[in-house]
Design a protein around this motif. Structure first.
Motif, short mmCIF file in Angstrom:
data_model
loop_
_atom_site.label_atom_id
_atom_site.label_comp_id
_atom_site.label_asym_id
_atom_site.label_seq_id
_atom_site.Cartn_x
_atom_site.Cartn_y
_atom_site.Cartn_z
N UNK A 31 63.63 16.85 65.35
CA UNK A 31 63.88 17.14 63.94
C UNK A 31 65.08 15.99 63.47
N UNK A 32 65.39 15.35 64.33
CA UNK A 32 66.18 14.46 64.04
C UNK A 32 65.90 12.97 63.02
N UNK A 33 64.79 12.67 63.47
CA UNK A 33 63.66 11.59 63.95
C UNK A 33 62.61 12.11 62.04
N UNK A 34 61.96 13.18 62.37
CA UNK A 34 61.46 13.98 61.23
C UNK A 34 62.81 13.35 59.51
N UNK A 35 63.89 14.24 60.13
CA UNK A 35 65.18 13.56 58.88
C UNK A 35 65.27 12.80 59.08
N UNK A 36 65.37 11.38 59.49
CA UNK A 36 65.55 9.89 59.50
C UNK A 36 64.56 9.09 58.49
N UNK A 37 63.23 9.54 58.64
CA UNK A 37 62.08 9.64 58.70
C UNK A 37 62.20 10.09 56.67
N UNK A 48 63.83 24.58 56.36
CA UNK A 48 62.67 24.10 55.95
C UNK A 48 62.00 25.43 56.90
N UNK A 49 61.81 24.90 57.69
CA UNK A 49 60.92 25.47 59.06
C UNK A 49 61.43 27.14 59.78
N UNK A 50 62.47 27.49 59.31
CA UNK A 50 63.19 29.03 59.78
C UNK A 50 62.64 29.73 57.79
N UNK A 51 62.11 29.17 56.85
CA UNK A 51 61.52 29.66 56.34
C UNK A 51 62.87 29.82 54.79
N UNK A 52 64.19 29.32 55.68
CA UNK A 52 65.38 29.24 54.63
C UNK A 52 65.49 28.75 53.41
N UNK A 53 64.38 27.79 53.76
CA UNK A 53 64.87 26.93 52.22
C UNK A 53 63.02 26.18 51.27
N UNK A 54 63.38 26.27 50.41
CA UNK A 54 61.77 25.70 49.86
C UNK A 54 61.90 24.21 50.45
N UNK A 55 60.42 23.50 50.37
CA UNK A 55 60.10 22.39 51.36
C UNK A 55 60.07 21.73 49.38
N UNK A 56 60.34 20.69 48.89
CA UNK A 56 60.19 19.80 47.81
C UNK A 56 58.62 19.49 47.85
N UNK A 57 58.06 19.54 46.84
CA UNK A 57 56.60 18.50 46.91
C UNK A 57 56.61 17.58 47.59
N UNK A 58 58.08 16.39 47.15
CA UNK A 58 58.18 15.02 47.61
C UNK A 58 58.25 14.95 49.69
N UNK A 59 59.03 15.45 49.66
CA UNK A 59 59.32 15.90 51.54
C UNK A 59 57.85 16.74 52.11
N UNK A 60 56.85 17.20 51.04
CA UNK A 60 55.57 18.32 51.90
C UNK A 60 55.23 16.83 51.85
N UNK A 61 55.01 16.29 50.99
CA UNK A 61 53.50 14.57 51.27
C UNK A 61 53.93 13.92 52.40
N UNK A 67 52.85 13.83 60.12
CA UNK A 67 51.71 14.81 60.79
C UNK A 67 50.63 14.26 60.97
N UNK A 68 50.30 13.54 60.35
CA UNK A 68 48.74 12.37 60.14
C UNK A 68 48.46 13.95 60.21
N UNK A 69 48.28 15.03 58.91
CA UNK A 69 47.71 16.09 58.74
C UNK A 69 45.82 15.79 58.06
N UNK A 70 44.86 16.33 58.93
CA UNK A 70 43.76 15.69 58.18
C UNK A 70 43.22 16.96 56.70
N UNK A 71 42.96 16.55 56.16
CA UNK A 71 42.43 17.28 54.63
C UNK A 71 42.02 17.94 54.62
#
Length: 291
Positions: A31-37, A48-61, A67-71
């Motif tokens: 988690x710390x690595x992701x937060x740093x990026x 966000x991962x526990x569903x207690x906070x909404x993920x912003x559009x910027x953070x989602x992108x 994570x290099x998620x395929x299309x």
């Protein structure tokens, strides 16, 4: 990825679980690595991962790129992400002034659940209570509230029954185990007690209700266990969640180890309980001995 009975909360839980799987199981990030990026606090990623906070559009992108998620998968996650941001007021929103944050969280899970396993020691499950019985137990459990607030909470319980069991095309599959003491306790006076037992006899024949009673002769297998309920969901991406009850309030449990233990415990309680037909016999006996 969403279903017709999904709530805003469940969309967030499902989305958060998908992100956690991408982070820890696919990419092996801490988690710390992701937060740093992302340039944010570790607590934000966790919420966000526990569903207690909404993920912003910027953070989602940024997460999709990291994570290099395929299309194709990104499109599915984008759809689910959009569902987490929809403002669809749930049926209980008019009662927000009397519903605690913990209770609202429970209502969100219950509204999206397909199965409940519940054990009660001294009172009957909320979805099986008459209005008078609910009024009596709510009046004792929330002594700091005024009469109007108690009435509102009783209305919420009645609406839960309608939405989850009585007036829905997809009723919640209810598996209940209660002690014989819960039948004997006279809640709200003799008349309320009689009406509640009669209602139990009727509702226990509902196709979605499996009600079993642990008799006094099996007391050692039930008396030392506090009340709890486990909610299960038709969406395989959503893990089970449990709620335990104590004098300190309700405790939410989602650790897989706790859930395995509670499932084993519920199976043991079910084995100790009478069959549904035998349970109706003991309800009838309890009702008739007071006449």
């Amino acid at each position: 990825m969403t279903s017709s009975n999904s709530t805003l909360l469940m969309s967030r839980v499902t989305f958060g679980r998908a992100l956690r799987r991408l982070r820890s199981q696919v990419n092996h990030f801490k988690i710390a690595e992701v937060a740093s990026v992302l340039g944010c606090d570790v607590s934000l990623i966790s919420r966000i991962e526990t569903g207690k906070r909404v993920c912003s559009q910027e953070h989602f992108a940024k997460l999709m790129d990291l994570y290099e998620v395929p299309a194709p998968q990104r499109d599915e996650l984008a759809e689910l992400h959009a569902a987490t941001r929809e403002q669809r007021p749930p049926w209980w929103s008019p009662y927000s002034e009397v519903i605690s944050a913990q209770y609202e969280r429970f209502l969100g899970f219950e509204a999206a659940a397909s199965i409940v396993h519940e054990y009660q020691v001294g009172i009957l499950p909320g979805l099986l209570q008459t209005e008078a019985y609910a009024q009596a137990v709510t009046g004792v459990g929330f002594t700091s509230l005024g009469p109007d607030q108690i009435d509102a909470l009783v209305e919420v319980r009645g609406l839960r029954q309608r939405h989850c069991l009585l007036e829905t095309e997809s009723p919640l599959e209810c598996h209940y185990v209660v002690t014989q003491a819960a039948l004997d306790f006279q809640v709200g006076g003799k008349r309320t007690h009689q009406e509640q037992l009669e209602y139990l006899l009727n509702i226990s024949t509902h196709d979605s209700v499996d009600l079993r009673v642990v008799p006094y002769g099996k007391g050692e297998e039930a008396a030392q266990i506090a009340a709890f309920r486990i909610l299960q969901f038709s969406d395989e991406d959503v893990p089970d969640v449990a709620f335990g009850e104590s004098v300190a309030g309700s405790l939410t449990m989602d650790d897989p180890r706790d859930l395995r233990r509670l499932h084993r415990l519920f199976r043991s309680l079910t084995d100790a309980a009478l069959s549904p037909d035998e349970s109706r016999d003991i309800i009838t006996h309890t009702k008739n001995k007071e006449v």
